[in-house]
Design a protein around this motif. Structure first.
Motif, PDB file in Angstrom:
ATOM      1  N   LEU A   1      74.112  18.960  70.321  1.00 12.22           N
ATOM      2  CA  LEU A   1      74.301  19.539  71.615  1.00 12.22           C
ATOM      3  C   LEU A   1      74.022  21.136  71.420  1.00 12.22           C
ATOM      4  O   LEU A   1      73.907  21.533  70.350  1.00 12.22           O
ATOM      5  N   LYS A   2      74.191  21.857  72.394  1.00 12.01           N
ATOM      6  CA  LYS A   2      73.985  23.198  72.307  1.00 12.01           C
ATOM      7  C   LYS A   2      75.337  23.731  72.188  1.00 12.01           C
ATOM      8  O   LYS A   2      76.502  23.064  72.701  1.00 12.01           O
TER       9      LYS A   2
ATOM     10  N   GLN B   1      86.656  13.116  72.433  1.00 13.90           N
ATOM     11  CA  GLN B   1      85.615  14.476  72.728  1.00 13.90           C
ATOM     12  C   GLN B   1      85.941  15.387  71.595  1.00 13.90           C
ATOM     13  O   GLN B   1      85.772  16.566  71.528  1.00 13.90           O
TER      14      GLN B   1
ATOM     15  N   ASP C   1      77.036  25.983  73.822  1.00 13.64           N
ATOM     16  CA  ASP C   1      77.754  26.113  74.973  1.00 13.64           C
ATOM     17  C   ASP C   1      78.416  25.170  75.478  1.00 13.64           C
ATOM     18  O   ASP C   1      79.360  25.170  76.099  1.00 13.64           O
ATOM     19  N   ASP C   2      77.864  23.810  74.885  1.00 11.37           N
ATOM     20  CA  ASP C   2      78.879  22.768  75.347  1.00 11.37           C
ATOM     21  C   ASP C   2      80.100  22.301  74.387  1.00 11.37           C
ATOM     22  O   ASP C   2      80.888  21.555  74.763  1.00 11.37           O
TER      23      ASP C   2
ATOM     24  N   ALA D   1      77.994  15.778  77.307  1.00 15.26           N
ATOM     25  CA  ALA D   1      77.359  16.641  76.527  1.00 15.26           C
ATOM     26  C   ALA D   1      76.315  16.104  75.608  1.00 15.26           C
ATOM     27  O   ALA D   1      76.894  15.478  74.967  1.00 15.26           O
TER      28      ALA D   1
ATOM     29  N   PHE E   1      84.500  19.216  72.891  1.00 17.58           N
ATOM     30  CA  PHE E   1      83.104  19.326  73.480  1.00 17.58           C
ATOM     31  C   PHE E   1      83.102  18.826  74.947  1.00 17.58           C
ATOM     32  O   PHE E   1      83.945  17.806  75.217  1.00 17.58           O
ATOM     33  N   SER E   2      82.090  19.170  75.705  1.00 20.36           N
ATOM     34  CA  SER E   2      81.950  18.452  77.186  1.00 20.36           C
ATOM     35  C   SER E   2      81.713  16.951  76.922  1.00 20.36           C
ATOM     36  O   SER E   2      81.229  16.379  75.870  1.00 20.36           O
TER      37      SER E   2
ATOM     38  N   ARG F   1      71.561  25.018  68.646  1.00 21.80           N
ATOM     39  CA  ARG F   1      71.995  23.475  68.706  1.00 21.80           C
ATOM     40  C   ARG F   1      73.070  23.323  67.446  1.00 21.80           C
ATOM     41  O   ARG F   1      72.844  23.921  66.568  1.00 21.80           O
TER      42      ARG F   1
END
Length: 94
Positions: free
Chosen positions: A84-85, A36, A87-88, A70, A66-67, A9
């Motif tokens: 957030l992770k 974003q 991956d996001d 997310a 980032f997404s 995270r």
């Protein structure tokens, strides 16, 4: 700030939204989209997450995209952060 993310995270702080469009139109508060773009405030250690080795590829201080939906938003000491992770995160802004 005393927040230490766990696993893969990342804690980010959103950058300020644009108040005017490129053509010079001033946007009221309700019309602004949440940006974003963000700056990384804290990064977790990575390690093994769900049986997979995760290497953290971002660092504190980097600006990222980032997404849109997310993460989880939190407020500490009157400042809003998002956890957030990794991956996001879509990209690092250089």
């Amino acid at each position: 700030m005393n927040i230490r993310p766990l696993g893969d995270r990342v804690v980010i702080k959103r950058l300020e939204a644009e108040e005017t469009t490129k053509s010079g139109i001033v946007l009221p508060g309700a019309a602004k989209e949440k940006p974003q773009e963000a700056e990384i405030v804290a990064v977790g250690p990575g390690g093994v997450v769900n049986g997979k080795e995760v290497k953290m590829e971002v660092k504190v201080g980097e600006k990222v995209l980032f997404s849109k939906y997310a993460g989880n938003e939190i407020k500490m000491d009157g400042v809003e952060y998002t956890i957030l992770k990794q991956d996001d995160i879509l990209a690092v802004i250089e």
